[in-house]
Design a protein around this motif. Structure first.
Motif, PDB file in Angstrom:
ATOM      1  N   ILE A  76     -10.454 -42.639 -38.258  1.00 22.44           N
ATOM      2  CA  ILE A  76     -10.164 -42.622 -36.819  1.00 22.44           C
ATOM      3  C   ILE A  76      -9.604 -41.249 -36.460  1.00 22.44           C
ATOM      4  O   ILE A  76      -8.695 -40.762 -37.127  1.00 22.44           O
ATOM      5  CB  ILE A  76      -9.197 -43.791 -36.445  1.00 22.44           C
ATOM      6  CG1 ILE A  76      -8.966 -43.867 -34.939  1.00 22.44           C
ATOM      7  CG2 ILE A  76      -7.868 -43.712 -37.171  1.00 22.44           C
ATOM      8  CD1 ILE A  76      -8.297 -45.174 -34.478  1.00 22.44           C
ATOM      9  N   VAL A  77     -10.181 -40.612 -35.436  1.00 19.41           N
ATOM     10  CA  VAL A  77      -9.775 -39.231 -35.110  1.00 19.41           C
ATOM     11  C   VAL A  77      -9.496 -39.068 -33.621  1.00 19.41           C
ATOM     12  O   VAL A  77      -9.965 -39.845 -32.795  1.00 19.41           O
ATOM     13  CB  VAL A  77     -10.867 -38.204 -35.547  1.00 19.41           C
ATOM     14  CG1 VAL A  77     -11.091 -38.237 -37.042  1.00 19.41           C
ATOM     15  CG2 VAL A  77     -12.178 -38.417 -34.785  1.00 19.41           C
ATOM     16  N   TRP A 105      -6.861 -46.833 -43.619  1.00 19.23           N
ATOM     17  CA  TRP A 105      -7.126 -45.914 -42.508  1.00 19.23           C
ATOM     18  C   TRP A 105      -6.926 -44.455 -42.914  1.00 19.23           C
ATOM     19  O   TRP A 105      -5.924 -44.124 -43.544  1.00 19.23           O
ATOM     20  CB  TRP A 105      -6.182 -46.220 -41.345  1.00 19.23           C
ATOM     21  CG  TRP A 105      -6.392 -47.589 -40.775  1.00 19.23           C
ATOM     22  CD1 TRP A 105      -5.859 -48.766 -41.253  1.00 19.23           C
ATOM     23  CD2 TRP A 105      -7.227 -47.942 -39.668  1.00 19.23           C
ATOM     24  NE1 TRP A 105      -6.307 -49.814 -40.483  1.00 19.23           N
ATOM     25  CE2 TRP A 105      -7.146 -49.339 -39.503  1.00 19.23           C
ATOM     26  CE3 TRP A 105      -8.020 -47.197 -38.778  1.00 19.23           C
ATOM     27  CZ2 TRP A 105      -7.834 -50.010 -38.495  1.00 19.23           C
ATOM     28  CZ3 TRP A 105      -8.701 -47.855 -37.779  1.00 19.23           C
ATOM     29  CH2 TRP A 105      -8.611 -49.250 -37.650  1.00 19.23           C
ATOM     30  N   ALA A 106      -7.869 -43.604 -42.503  1.00 16.57           N
ATOM     31  CA  ALA A 106      -7.668 -42.149 -42.607  1.00 16.57           C
ATOM     32  C   ALA A 106      -7.611 -41.637 -41.175  1.00 16.57           C
ATOM     33  O   ALA A 106      -8.540 -41.865 -40.397  1.00 16.57           O
ATOM     34  CB  ALA A 106      -8.818 -41.497 -43.350  1.00 16.57           C
ATOM     35  N   ILE A 107      -6.501 -40.969 -40.839  1.00 14.80           N
ATOM     36  CA  ILE A 107      -6.276 -40.582 -39.436  1.00 14.80           C
ATOM     37  C   ILE A 107      -6.396 -39.069 -39.263  1.00 14.80           C
ATOM     38  O   ILE A 107      -5.787 -38.297 -40.014  1.00 14.80           O
ATOM     39  CB  ILE A 107      -4.888 -41.058 -38.958  1.00 14.80           C
ATOM     40  CG1 ILE A 107      -4.730 -42.578 -39.210  1.00 14.80           C
ATOM     41  CG2 ILE A 107      -4.690 -40.753 -37.480  1.00 14.80           C
ATOM     42  CD1 ILE A 107      -3.401 -43.143 -38.753  1.00 14.80           C
ATOM     43  N   GLY A 108      -7.130 -38.694 -38.232  1.00 14.86           N
ATOM     44  CA  GLY A 108      -7.278 -37.269 -37.923  1.00 14.86           C
ATOM     45  C   GLY A 108      -6.508 -36.910 -36.676  1.00 14.86           C
ATOM     46  O   GLY A 108      -7.083 -36.812 -35.591  1.00 14.86           O
ATOM     47  N   THR A 109      -5.202 -36.774 -36.844  1.00  7.73           N
ATOM     48  CA  THR A 109      -4.378 -36.268 -35.734  1.00  7.73           C
ATOM     49  C   THR A 109      -3.100 -35.660 -36.296  1.00  7.73           C
ATOM     50  O   THR A 109      -2.954 -35.506 -37.512  1.00  7.73           O
ATOM     51  CB  THR A 109      -4.103 -37.359 -34.659  1.00  7.73           C
ATOM     52  OG1 THR A 109      -3.618 -36.706 -33.479  1.00  7.73           O
ATOM     53  CG2 THR A 109      -3.084 -38.400 -35.087  1.00  7.73           C
ATOM     54  N   ASN A 136      -7.006 -35.076 -43.420  1.00  2.00           N
ATOM     55  CA  ASN A 136      -6.921 -33.804 -44.150  1.00  2.00           C
ATOM     56  C   ASN A 136      -5.629 -33.838 -44.974  1.00  2.00           C
ATOM     57  O   ASN A 136      -4.530 -33.811 -44.412  1.00  2.00           O
ATOM     58  CB  ASN A 136      -6.910 -32.640 -43.147  1.00  2.00           C
ATOM     59  CG  ASN A 136      -6.736 -31.300 -43.842  1.00  2.00           C
ATOM     60  OD1 ASN A 136      -6.342 -31.223 -45.002  1.00  2.00           O
ATOM     61  ND2 ASN A 136      -7.034 -30.237 -43.125  1.00  2.00           N
ATOM     62  N   PRO A 137      -5.744 -33.887 -46.321  1.00  6.48           N
ATOM     63  CA  PRO A 137      -4.524 -34.024 -47.135  1.00  6.48           C
ATOM     64  C   PRO A 137      -3.598 -32.820 -47.043  1.00  6.48           C
ATOM     65  O   PRO A 137      -2.432 -32.897 -47.452  1.00  6.48           O
ATOM     66  CB  PRO A 137      -5.070 -34.191 -48.564  1.00  6.48           C
ATOM     67  CG  PRO A 137      -6.499 -33.785 -48.527  1.00  6.48           C
ATOM     68  CD  PRO A 137      -6.976 -33.864 -47.104  1.00  6.48           C
ATOM     69  N   PHE A 153      -9.447 -30.551 -38.973  1.00  4.12           N
ATOM     70  CA  PHE A 153     -10.134 -31.689 -39.606  1.00  4.12           C
ATOM     71  C   PHE A 153     -11.618 -31.343 -39.681  1.00  4.12           C
ATOM     72  O   PHE A 153     -12.214 -30.932 -38.672  1.00  4.12           O
ATOM     73  CB  PHE A 153      -9.906 -32.981 -38.804  1.00  4.12           C
ATOM     74  CG  PHE A 153      -8.466 -33.387 -38.782  1.00  4.12           C
ATOM     75  CD1 PHE A 153      -7.879 -33.956 -39.912  1.00  4.12           C
ATOM     76  CD2 PHE A 153      -7.676 -33.180 -37.665  1.00  4.12           C
ATOM     77  CE1 PHE A 153      -6.534 -34.304 -39.913  1.00  4.12           C
ATOM     78  CE2 PHE A 153      -6.336 -33.520 -37.653  1.00  4.12           C
ATOM     79  CZ  PHE A 153      -5.766 -34.083 -38.780  1.00  4.12           C
ATOM     80  N   THR A 154     -12.186 -31.463 -40.869  1.00  2.00           N
ATOM     81  CA  THR A 154     -13.546 -30.951 -41.079  1.00  2.00           C
ATOM     82  C   THR A 154     -14.497 -32.065 -41.525  1.00  2.00           C
ATOM     83  O   THR A 154     -14.062 -33.142 -41.964  1.00  2.00           O
ATOM     84  CB  THR A 154     -13.534 -29.872 -42.175  1.00  2.00           C
ATOM     85  OG1 THR A 154     -13.070 -30.510 -43.390  1.00  2.00           O
ATOM     86  CG2 THR A 154     -12.614 -28.716 -41.834  1.00  2.00           C
TER      87      THR A 154
END
Ligand code: 13P
Ligand code: SF4
Length: 365
Positions: free
Chosen positions: A253-254, A288-292, A313-314, A235-236
């Motif tokens: 949220i990451v 929500w965009a989730i980084g996990t 990250n798509p 995730f960048t």
């Protein structure tokens, strides 16, 4: 045991399990579960595939699964749907008569493999020369039992992503400095949130056996082991910028295994359970965009059709080692409960101090 060592004793799954249909496999799990009742316990980490998690007796993040293992004194067979270090933790926290089984010995964790015991002992010797008796070791549970044992023997404790703040605070009550293994990102994010400045953190490079730091080393408060999660490092900052541009109303949220730069510009950061709770509590219509990890993100998408949820990250993939546990491996392990091939057994010498490190965490959590 490192995953390389585990793989050397890996027995491969017989072909017949790969030929079975999904229905046959599912029926077999139900049959074994019904036959064994409470003699069998299947804990499942949130990153496991749906085909496996549907049969879990309990699901949780790494802290919850450690707590549940410590509490369960009944089950004879604990078939652990997660990765190697989690099964080792379960073995350390359960009694002698309980057998912990990992359905696929290749289900390791690349982060845990970034710190081996020889590297750690070399690092410790050098750090003692530089700093004297001022350092307390803390290790993320994502580490081998041997590292946990080393940490326990030196007065330290394990941490998980959901109690890292509490444990870092606890560590600073014991000693001036912390050595944090093996995830530099969780260590950096936690210490920074507690007010430690980035210029008070150094990196220990296990490949060169050197401290990476510019300046006066007496200012160092946290020494971060140079390890990372190969999933969460994907995730960048660019992912965050792209998401903000495309979906200005989205909350990002990451997981704290993400890099500091990503955590800093996200809206929220926390453990797997923290992320799940945030989504469960969120109002319908929120975005929500989730980084996990992707198995979890896909499950949240499926379980919350009233919210718009995407991966930060798509192009993200699931954790490959978590994914090694699939339905055929689960059935194979249930069919061979008396076999020793997939049994996780930590030697008593290692387990004794590793348990100390785990217990120091559990009483503080
Ligand atoms: P938690 O379960 O502590 O959130 O950790 C995530 C993880 O990477 C497990 O491997
Ligand atoms: Fe290890 Fe990362 Fe996979 Fe968790 S998500 S098991 S830390 S590689």
């Amino acid at each position: 045991m490192s995953i390389l060592a585990a793989m050397q004793k890996t027995k491969m799954i017989p072909e017949k399990y790969k030929q079975m249909s999904r229905e046959e496999l599912e029926a077999r799990v139900i049959e074994v579960k019904n036959k064994l009742g409470s003699r069998l316990y299947i804990p499942g980490h949130h990153y496991q595939k749906d085909e496996v998690i549907q049969f879990a007796d309990a699901t949780g993040d790494s802290l919850k699964l450690a707590q549940l293992s410590a509490e369960n004194s009944e089950a004879e067979y604990i078939v652990f749907c997660g990765v190697h270090f989690m099964a080792e933790t379960a073995d350390i926290l359960t009694s002698e008569h309980q057998k912990v089984i990992l359905p696929d010995m290749r289900a390791g964790c690349s982060m845990a493999d970034m710190a081996d015991i020889d590297q750690t002992e070399r690092a410790w010797d050098k750090l003692q020369v530089l700093f004297g008796d001022t350092i307390l070791p803390l290790t993320y549970v994502n580490s081998t039992a041997a590292i946990k044992s080393f940490v326990g023997a030196n007065g330290g404790a394990t941490v998980t992503s959901s109690n890292a703040e509490t444990m870092v605070k606890w560590a600073f009550e014991q000693k001036e400095r912390i050595l944090f293994l093996p995830d530099q990102h969780l260590g950096r994010n936690t210490a920074a949130d507690l007010g430690v400045r980035l210029d008070e953190m150094a990196i220990w490079n296990p490949n060169t056996d050197k401290l990476e730091y510019e300046g006066d080393i007496s200012k160092i408060k946290v020494i971060l082991w140079k390890g990372h999660c190969s999933v969460h490092e994907n995730f960048t900052v660019q992912n965050v910028k792209d998401t903000r541009e495309q979906y200005p109303d989205m909350t990002i949220i990451v997981h704290p295994e993400c890099r500091r730069e990503v955590v800093e510009i996200s809206d929220m950061a926390g453990s797997t359970s923290y992320i799940i709770n945030a989504i469960e509590k969120a109002a319908p219509g929120t975005q929500w965009a989730i980084g996990t990890e992707m198995n979890l993100v896909n499950r949240l998408i499926k379980n919350h059709p009233d919210k718009k949820i995407i991966s930060l990250n798509p192009h993200m993939c699931p954790c490959l080692t978590m994914n090694r546990i699939d339905l055929p491996h689960l059935v194979w392990s249930l069919d061979t409960l008396e076999d020793t091939a997939n049994v996780i057994k930590v030697s008593p010498e290692i387990a004794e101090n590793a348990k100390l490190a785990l217990e120091r965490m559990l009483i503080n959590s």
